[in-house]
Motif scaffolding. Structure first.
Motif, PDB file in Angstrom:
ATOM      1  N   TYR A 156     -18.038  16.522 -19.428  1.00  0.00           N
ATOM      2  CA  TYR A 156     -18.733  16.427 -18.144  1.00  0.00           C
ATOM      3  C   TYR A 156     -18.266  17.524 -17.194  1.00  0.00           C
ATOM      4  O   TYR A 156     -19.081  18.112 -16.473  1.00  0.00           O
ATOM      5  N   LEU A 157     -16.975  17.800 -17.179  1.00  0.00           N
ATOM      6  CA  LEU A 157     -16.469  18.886 -16.328  1.00  0.00           C
ATOM      7  C   LEU A 157     -17.125  20.214 -16.699  1.00  0.00           C
ATOM      8  O   LEU A 157     -17.543  20.976 -15.822  1.00  0.00           O
ATOM      9  N   ALA A 158     -17.223  20.493 -17.990  1.00  0.00           N
ATOM     10  CA  ALA A 158     -17.852  21.742 -18.441  1.00  0.00           C
ATOM     11  C   ALA A 158     -19.340  21.741 -18.136  1.00  0.00           C
ATOM     12  O   ALA A 158     -19.925  22.788 -17.827  1.00  0.00           O
ATOM     13  N   TYR A 159     -19.966  20.575 -18.221  1.00  0.00           N
ATOM     14  CA  TYR A 159     -21.389  20.446 -17.924  1.00  0.00           C
ATOM     15  C   TYR A 159     -21.646  20.755 -16.455  1.00  0.00           C
ATOM     16  O   TYR A 159     -22.628  21.411 -16.099  1.00  0.00           O
ATOM     17  N   HIS A 160     -20.753  20.295 -15.606  1.00  0.00           N
ATOM     18  CA  HIS A 160     -20.918  20.472 -14.164  1.00  0.00           C
ATOM     19  C   HIS A 160     -20.524  21.870 -13.700  1.00  0.00           C
ATOM     20  O   HIS A 160     -21.203  22.478 -12.864  1.00  0.00           O
ATOM     21  N   GLU A 161     -19.419  22.381 -14.223  1.00  0.00           N
ATOM     22  CA  GLU A 161     -18.859  23.642 -13.741  1.00  0.00           C
ATOM     23  C   GLU A 161     -19.327  24.866 -14.527  1.00  0.00           C
ATOM     24  O   GLU A 161     -19.131  25.992 -14.086  1.00  0.00           O
ATOM     25  N   GLY A 162     -19.926  24.645 -15.693  1.00  0.00           N
ATOM     26  CA  GLY A 162     -20.249  25.760 -16.575  1.00  0.00           C
ATOM     27  C   GLY A 162     -19.026  26.111 -17.414  1.00  0.00           C
ATOM     28  O   GLY A 162     -17.897  25.757 -17.070  1.00  0.00           O
ATOM     29  N   GLY A 165     -16.550  28.399 -15.516  1.00  0.00           N
ATOM     30  CA  GLY A 165     -15.889  27.649 -14.450  1.00  0.00           C
ATOM     31  C   GLY A 165     -14.864  26.680 -15.003  1.00  0.00           C
ATOM     32  O   GLY A 165     -13.784  26.504 -14.428  1.00  0.00           O
ATOM     33  N   PHE A 166     -15.194  26.051 -16.125  1.00  0.00           N
ATOM     34  CA  PHE A 166     -14.237  25.141 -16.750  1.00  0.00           C
ATOM     35  C   PHE A 166     -12.993  25.901 -17.200  1.00  0.00           C
ATOM     36  O   PHE A 166     -11.863  25.467 -16.945  1.00  0.00           O
ATOM     37  N   GLN A 167     -13.211  27.026 -17.851  1.00  0.00           N
ATOM     38  CA  GLN A 167     -12.077  27.795 -18.369  1.00  0.00           C
ATOM     39  C   GLN A 167     -11.208  28.353 -17.246  1.00  0.00           C
ATOM     40  O   GLN A 167      -9.995  28.483 -17.406  1.00  0.00           O
ATOM     41  N   ARG A 168     -11.817  28.660 -16.106  1.00  0.00           N
ATOM     42  CA  ARG A 168     -11.033  29.126 -14.953  1.00  0.00           C
ATOM     43  C   ARG A 168     -10.316  27.981 -14.257  1.00  0.00           C
ATOM     44  O   ARG A 168      -9.467  28.213 -13.398  1.00  0.00           O
ATOM     45  N   GLY A 169     -10.662  26.753 -14.600  1.00  0.00           N
ATOM     46  CA  GLY A 169      -9.988  25.592 -14.029  1.00  0.00           C
ATOM     47  C   GLY A 169     -10.404  25.260 -12.619  1.00  0.00           C
ATOM     48  O   GLY A 169      -9.638  24.611 -11.881  1.00  0.00           O
TER      49      GLY A 169
END
Length: 200
Positions: A156-162, A165-169
């Motif tokens: 869900y975090l990756a879905y929301h942030e891309g 964005g997820f990898q950058r935290g």
């Protein structure tokens, strides 16, 4: 001429026209099931949705409970869900984003999905297409980021942030988003337990 609009018949017609126009501006329909938090109800009332979830699992590896939990959070299983309208001095200026449909996919990511899969006729308000989109996206998250297919929280975090964005935290500084991801994870666990009883 003005007096004609005061006649009861004309007044009723104008009222109906205004009501229809306002109704067409509604951003969300009712959910397609009577209880969106119970996977057994979803299977009973919308068996085609479960078949779509199983096809998504076969094609992309996304478990039905993760798929359902993401859609539960994004649209509450509403086909025409949209983000809120924006206003300037009381005048509508658009919406918060172009997110639309069951999966709340934005225009650019939906176009990317259609081009990547060849599913050029896909519609965001079609559950089968939305389910395939979520499977495609979470599959990319698995490949790009290395997430487990069953990790609803991180998906869900990756879905929301891309993915970037997820990898950058970026999500680490967003407690509200971590809380939402925890809700998604909890709902996925409940769906998993429910599907074990009635999923067949």
């Amino acid at each position: 001429m003005l007096r004609q609009f005061g006649r009861p018949g004309i007044r009723r017609i104008l009222f109906l026209l205004v009501a229809l126009a306002l109704g067409s501006c509604s951003s969300t329909s009712r959910p397609g099931v009577s209880n969106t938090e119970d996977a057994c109800v979803i299977i009973r009332e919308q068996p085609d949705w479960y078949q779509a979830a199983k096809r998504t699992q076969q094609r992309w590896g996304t478990p039905p409970e993760v798929l359902f939990a993401i859609i539960w959070r994004e649209s509450s299983f509403r086909a025409d869900a949209r983000t809120p309208r924006t206003y300037f001095l009381g005048v509508p200026t658009g919406r918060v984003s172009s997110a639309y449909g069951y999966a709340q996919a934005i225009d650019g990511t939906w176009d990317w999905y259609r081009e990547s899969t060849g599913n050029s006729w896909a519609d965001r308000d079609d559950f089968r297409d939305a389910a395939d989109f979520v499977g495609w996206y979470t599959n990319r998250s698995t490949k790009v980021i290395g997430l487990s297919p069953s990790d609803a929280y991180s998906h869900y975090l990756a879905y929301h942030e891309g993915h970037a964005g997820f990898q950058r935290g970026r999500w680490r500084d967003k407690k509200w988003l971590r809380d939402v991801a925890a809700q998604v994870n909890g709902q996925a666990a409940r769906y998993r337990s429910q599907l074990a009883r009635c999923g067949g």
